[in-house]
Design a protein around this motif. Structure first.
Motif, PDB file in Angstrom:
ATOM      1  N   GLU A 315       0.676  -1.350  -0.213  1.00  0.00           N
ATOM      2  CA  GLU A 315       0.117  -0.217   0.055  1.00  0.00           C
ATOM      3  C   GLU A 315       1.041   1.221   0.106  1.00  0.00           C
ATOM      4  O   GLU A 315       0.638   2.302  -1.113  1.00  0.00           O
ATOM      5  CB  GLU A 315      -0.749  -0.032   1.224  1.00  0.00           C
ATOM      6  N   ILE A 318       2.089   2.097  -3.944  1.00  0.00           N
ATOM      7  CA  ILE A 318       1.434   2.126  -4.515  1.00  0.00           C
ATOM      8  C   ILE A 318       0.972   4.312  -4.099  1.00  0.00           C
ATOM      9  O   ILE A 318       0.827   4.962  -4.769  1.00  0.00           O
ATOM     10  CB  ILE A 318      -0.467   1.924  -4.486  1.00  0.00           C
ATOM     11  N   ARG A 319       1.202   3.977  -2.689  1.00  0.00           N
ATOM     12  CA  ARG A 319       1.427   5.826  -2.647  1.00  0.00           C
ATOM     13  C   ARG A 319       2.336   6.700  -3.254  1.00  0.00           C
ATOM     14  O   ARG A 319       1.935   7.405  -3.800  1.00  0.00           O
ATOM     15  CB  ARG A 319       1.020   5.932  -0.323  1.00  0.00           C
ATOM     16  N   ARG A 320       3.177   6.171  -3.018  1.00  0.00           N
ATOM     17  CA  ARG A 320       4.390   6.838  -3.299  1.00  0.00           C
ATOM     18  C   ARG A 320       3.689   6.690  -5.503  1.00  0.00           C
ATOM     19  O   ARG A 320       4.626   8.325  -5.417  1.00  0.00           O
ATOM     20  CB  ARG A 320       5.862   5.846  -3.397  1.00  0.00           C
ATOM     21  N   ALA A 321       3.487   5.585  -5.697  1.00  0.00           N
ATOM     22  CA  ALA A 321       3.149   6.009  -7.203  1.00  0.00           C
ATOM     23  C   ALA A 321       2.178   6.909  -7.508  1.00  0.00           C
ATOM     24  O   ALA A 321       2.701   7.618  -8.337  1.00  0.00           O
ATOM     25  CB  ALA A 321       2.973   4.507  -7.224  1.00  0.00           C
ATOM     26  N   LEU A 322       1.286   7.187  -6.260  1.00  0.00           N
ATOM     27  CA  LEU A 322       0.115   8.000  -7.101  1.00  0.00           C
ATOM     28  C   LEU A 322       1.014   9.341  -6.913  1.00  0.00           C
ATOM     29  O   LEU A 322       0.126  10.225  -6.456  1.00  0.00           O
ATOM     30  CB  LEU A 322      -1.170   7.752  -6.245  1.00  0.00           C
ATOM     31  N   GLY A 323       2.019   9.024  -6.064  1.00  0.00           N
ATOM     32  CA  GLY A 323       3.077  10.956  -6.204  1.00  0.00           C
ATOM     33  C   GLY A 323       2.599  11.352  -4.526  1.00  0.00           C
ATOM     34  O   GLY A 323       3.387  12.209  -4.642  1.00  0.00           O
ATOM     35  N   CYS A 324       2.616  10.416  -3.599  1.00  0.00           N
ATOM     36  CA  CYS A 324       3.243  11.205  -1.933  1.00  0.00           C
ATOM     37  C   CYS A 324       4.204  11.125  -1.817  1.00  0.00           C
ATOM     38  O   CYS A 324       5.285   9.995  -2.174  1.00  0.00           O
ATOM     39  CB  CYS A 324       1.927   9.769  -1.306  1.00  0.00           C
ATOM     40  N   THR A 325       5.200  11.730  -1.683  1.00  0.00           N
ATOM     41  CA  THR A 325       5.826  12.094  -0.967  1.00  0.00           C
ATOM     42  C   THR A 325       6.592  11.465   0.171  1.00  0.00           C
ATOM     43  O   THR A 325       5.730  10.705   0.820  1.00  0.00           O
ATOM     44  CB  THR A 325       6.412  13.889  -1.002  1.00  0.00           C
ATOM     45  N   ARG A 326       7.211  11.655   0.582  1.00  0.00           N
ATOM     46  CA  ARG A 326       8.397  10.965   1.583  1.00  0.00           C
ATOM     47  C   ARG A 326       7.940  11.497   3.023  1.00  0.00           C
ATOM     48  O   ARG A 326       7.278  10.927   3.833  1.00  0.00           O
ATOM     49  CB  ARG A 326       9.812  11.389   1.391  1.00  0.00           C
ATOM     50  N   ARG A 328       5.317  13.078   3.228  1.00  0.00           N
ATOM     51  CA  ARG A 328       4.330  13.071   3.956  1.00  0.00           C
ATOM     52  C   ARG A 328       3.757  11.681   4.271  1.00  0.00           C
ATOM     53  O   ARG A 328       3.099  11.242   4.922  1.00  0.00           O
ATOM     54  CB  ARG A 328       3.488  13.456   1.962  1.00  0.00           C
ATOM     55  N   HIS A 410      12.248   1.601  -0.923  1.00  0.00           N
ATOM     56  CA  HIS A 410      12.013   1.739  -2.568  1.00  0.00           C
ATOM     57  C   HIS A 410       9.852   1.342  -2.837  1.00  0.00           C
ATOM     58  O   HIS A 410       9.471   0.217  -2.919  1.00  0.00           O
ATOM     59  CB  HIS A 410      13.185   0.507  -2.788  1.00  0.00           C
ATOM     60  N   PRO A 411      10.103   2.534  -4.267  1.00  0.00           N
ATOM     61  CA  PRO A 411       8.854   2.530  -4.574  1.00  0.00           C
ATOM     62  C   PRO A 411       8.052   0.879  -5.242  1.00  0.00           C
ATOM     63  O   PRO A 411       7.494   0.390  -4.951  1.00  0.00           O
ATOM     64  CB  PRO A 411       8.227   3.957  -5.971  1.00  0.00           C
ATOM     65  N   ALA A 412       9.329   0.837  -6.452  1.00  0.00           N
ATOM     66  CA  ALA A 412       9.083  -0.321  -7.278  1.00  0.00           C
ATOM     67  C   ALA A 412       9.041  -1.946  -6.396  1.00  0.00           C
ATOM     68  O   ALA A 412       7.896  -2.364  -6.305  1.00  0.00           O
ATOM     69  CB  ALA A 412      10.363   0.201  -8.184  1.00  0.00           C
ATOM     70  N   VAL A 415       5.564  -2.108  -4.159  1.00  0.00           N
ATOM     71  CA  VAL A 415       4.829  -2.006  -5.125  1.00  0.00           C
ATOM     72  C   VAL A 415       4.234  -4.116  -5.289  1.00  0.00           C
ATOM     73  O   VAL A 415       3.227  -3.904  -4.676  1.00  0.00           O
ATOM     74  CB  VAL A 415       4.506  -0.951  -6.373  1.00  0.00           C
TER      75      VAL A 415
END
Ligand code: ATP
Ligand code: MG
Lengths: 420, 236
Positions: A315, A318-326, A328, A410-412, A415
């Motif tokens: 999750e 996903i939030r990072r992928a959707l543009g959530c900054t560190r 945040r 790590h975002p990737a 996810v």
């Protein structure tokens, strides 16, 4: 906010054990911290008849030593010695001399019931250092004190026990088989008051057989606003030097221990008559207790949060992928955790208040008796603000590391993590 | 269904440019080269499919285009901007503003309702009021025919519905590019066809550039161009 609550409820449902442990752990921690704090609060918070606790200073004991160091005597002061050391200091509004010990004495009035009451022998200034509430009659005058008149000011409760519903002022009663006349009635005082409390107050008498140095007298000084404890200590130290000179003929000298002492020191626990208390020791002890009470649960809560977040790695990705900054990610987790901490804190605080109200022995009066404090002493704005502050700190300590770790995922990889 | 190339006229501006991309995964014991010298240019408005055997690096490529991962070597330019020098914060904002993601297993957030899931990208965007966000969410839910599910939790939806919600979430922020990793992989053929139709509509009507990984030949054929991968390299 709504989403954070939903997330918390979801966590509670999917991981009830971790959620419950977190809640109970927080509650317990806040409970312990607040109880320790309340115990301290009750010792130092001003309340009638000690509304001026910040300005009242005490001299309780005297200590003398032979010049060769082989002999040492210490204990309460004689009235003359107390007057010599503490009388008429500069920057002091009122100086009261009174018997340090609250004496249990048998009393009997119109009701013909014999019971034990706590009697305090005082001078007239006592009524100005301590702010008792006079409900009827008057206080004894300096002249009446000097003349050792058998007059008494009694508490409302004592008046009722002595005389039932009769008007107590002007009535007589037996105090240790001596006849006393009631001239005034004051509001009941909590035993939590250090020196101002008592059931019956009567004129202080200076026994003529007294030792020139020792007796049961203590001094209470009401400092003028702006006068510091050091100002007073400097003057008292000079008085000790004067006492030294007097005693030189007997090969004795007076040992100064830093008097007079404020409220914090005299409630610090056992205070010897021949030792110098360390004001920092109490503070350091309390600070250590607070830190332990914070750190230990914080580590546990941190582990709990970490394990809950591990289930949310995907999750978070996903939030990072959707543009959530560190940043945040961190603030969201800390805010979410704060809600849980505050919920636990409220439970803990309620537990603490209930415990304080109904468990005997948590609060002990200076005279060593179990006391149940009034609700207002346990639950007031200061306590609420402190409790919230403690929750906040607890939350920061416990959430910051897991939140920071979560933000570094790590975002990737997050996810594609299979944990969800 | 066949979508003829001729009815679209996408500009000749390249929206995605990869040059000399290499990706090496290093663990303690082994080194895996997932991508090797990948050069690729995708035009604005193009619908590109990527095919290849399992483990050939398709997802890795999509992650690199999606700025979720950095290449070991080579440069990525999106919408004319070179992304290699961007810091994490800038990358986050760039993803939020320009990219939409659709995954094989939907990846909806289980604790949030459908509407809250869809609103998420807008929540991470500054300068939008709550009312504006809700209006945008309503519009997208309406368009995808899932308005009646707005208060449902993801666990209460079918796979096809989940993927619709995921697509709604991907487009609510009006991105220029959608990256879809096997979007029909977990769906039956009917649901898969619906999702494909939806993607084609977004591509044609909204001009969104789409890069989609798929194992389905038929779905690949319907796209403008198919790029075939083998062992970390483009083979055609
Ligand atoms: N985080 C990682 N660490 C190490 N190796 C990885 C990692 N991610 C992917 N790989 C390896 O890189 C190669 C490419 O993986 P990738 O997921 O891109 O393949 P794929 O084409 O998407 O496969 P599939 O069709 O099964 O999804 C594989 O050999 C994989 O094992
Ligand atoms: Mg893949």
């Amino acid at each position: 906010m709504k989403q954070k609550l939903l997330q918390i409820l979801y966590d509670m449902r999917t991981q009830p054990v971790s959620g419950l442990v977190t809640l109970i752990g927080t509650a317990l921690s806040i409970f312990l911290i607040m109880t320790v704090m309340m115990m301290q609060e009750v010792k130092t918070i001003p309340f009638a008849p000690e509304s001026n606790r910040g300005r009242i200073y005490y001299g309780l004991y005297f200590h003398q030593e032979s010049m060769d160091g082989n002999q040492s005597r210490s204990g309460g002061m004689s009235l003359p010695r107390a007057q010599q050391l503490y009388g008429g200091l500069e920057g002091v509004e009122e100086t009261s001399f009174f018997y340090n010990d609250l004496e249990d004495k048998n009393v009997k009035g119109l009701t013909d019931v014999l019971f034990s009451a706590k009697v305090r022998y005082t001078d007239n200034a006592f009524w100005r250092v301590f702010d008792h509430k006079l409900l009827a009659g008057r206080y004894y005058t300096p002249e009446e004190v000097s003349a050792h008149r058998s007059l008494a000011v009694v508490s409302e409760e004592t008046a009722r026990r002595l005389f039932g519903s009769e008007n107590p002022v002007g009535q007589h009663f037996d105090l240790d088989y001596n006849d006393f006349e009631v001239i005034g009635v004051v509001a009941n005082t909590s035993l939590l008051a250090s020196m101002g409390c008592g059931d019956i107050f009567a004129p202080l008498e200076a026994a003529s057989t007294e030792d020139p140095n020792f007796g049961g007298t203590a001094a209470a000084l009401l400092a003028a606003p702006g006068t510091t404890g050091e100002d007073l200590a400097g003057q008292v130290k000079a008085r000790y030097s004067a006492a030294d000179a007097e005693m030189a003929a007997d090969e004795m000298r007076a040992v100064y221990h830093g008097t007079p002492f404020g409220q914090e020191i005299i409630t610090q626990g056992w205070m010897g008559s021949n030792t110098t208390p360390d004001p920092d020791a109490g503070r350091t002890d309390r600070l250590t207790i607070y830190i332990i009470l914070l750190i230990v649960p914080a580590i546990n809560l941190s582990t709990m949060l970490h394990s809950r977040l591990r289930r949310r790695v995907s999750e978070l990705g996903i939030r990072r992928a959707l543009g959530c900054t560190r940043r945040r990610i961190i603030t969201d987790i800390v805010a979410e955790n704060l809600i849980v901490t505050v919920a636990g804190g409220i439970i803990g605080l309620l537990l603490g208040v209930l415990f304080g109200l109904f468990y005997d022995g948590l609060f002990v009066s200076p005279a060593g008796e179990a006391v149940r404090p009034a609700l207002s002493l346990l639950l007031n704005w200061r306590i609420l603000v402190t409790a919230f502050g403690v929750c906040f700190i607890l939350n920061l300590i416990s959430a910051s590391v897991p939140a920071w770790q979560a933000s570094r995922l790590h975002p990737a990889e997050a996810v594609n993590s299979s944990r969800l | 269904m066949h979508y003829a190339l001729s009815i679209k006229n996408y500009s000749t501006m390249s929206i995605i440019t990869l040059s000399g991309i290499e990706k090496v995964y290093r663990t303690k014991e082994i080194e895996t080269t997932a991508l090797e010298n990948v050069n690729l240019s995708i035009e604005q408005g193009e619908f590109v499919s990527i095919m290849g055997p399992s483990g050939c690096g398709k997802s890795t490529l999509l992650n690199i285009i999606g700025l979720l991962d950095r290449p070991t070597a080579g440069t990525v330019s999106l919408m004319g901007r070179e992304c290699g020098g961007m810091n994490d914060n800038t990358l986050s904002h760039f993803r939020n503003a320009n990219l939409g993601f659709v995954f094989q297993s939907f990846h909806l957030i289980p604790s949030l309702t459908v509407a809250d899931n869809v609103e998420l990208p807008l929540d991470y965007r500054s300068g939008m009021s709550g009312a504006e966000r809700r209006r945008a969410v309503d519009e997208v839910l309406e368009r995808l025919g899932i308005s009646h599910r707005r208060k449902h939790m993801p666990g209460q939806l079918s796979g096809g519905q989940c993927q619709r919600v995921a697509i709604a979430r991907a487009i609510v922020g009006k991105p220029s590019i959608i990256l879809a990793d096997e979007p029909t992989g977990n769906l039956d053929s009917k649901m898969g066809a619906e999702v494909m139709a939806l993607l084609h509509e977004l591509n044609r009507r909204d001009g969104i550039t789409i890069v989609m990984v798929t194992h389905n030949e038929a779905h690949a054929e319907d796209t403008d161009r198919t790029i075939r991968f083998f062992d970390g390299r483009i083979i055609s």
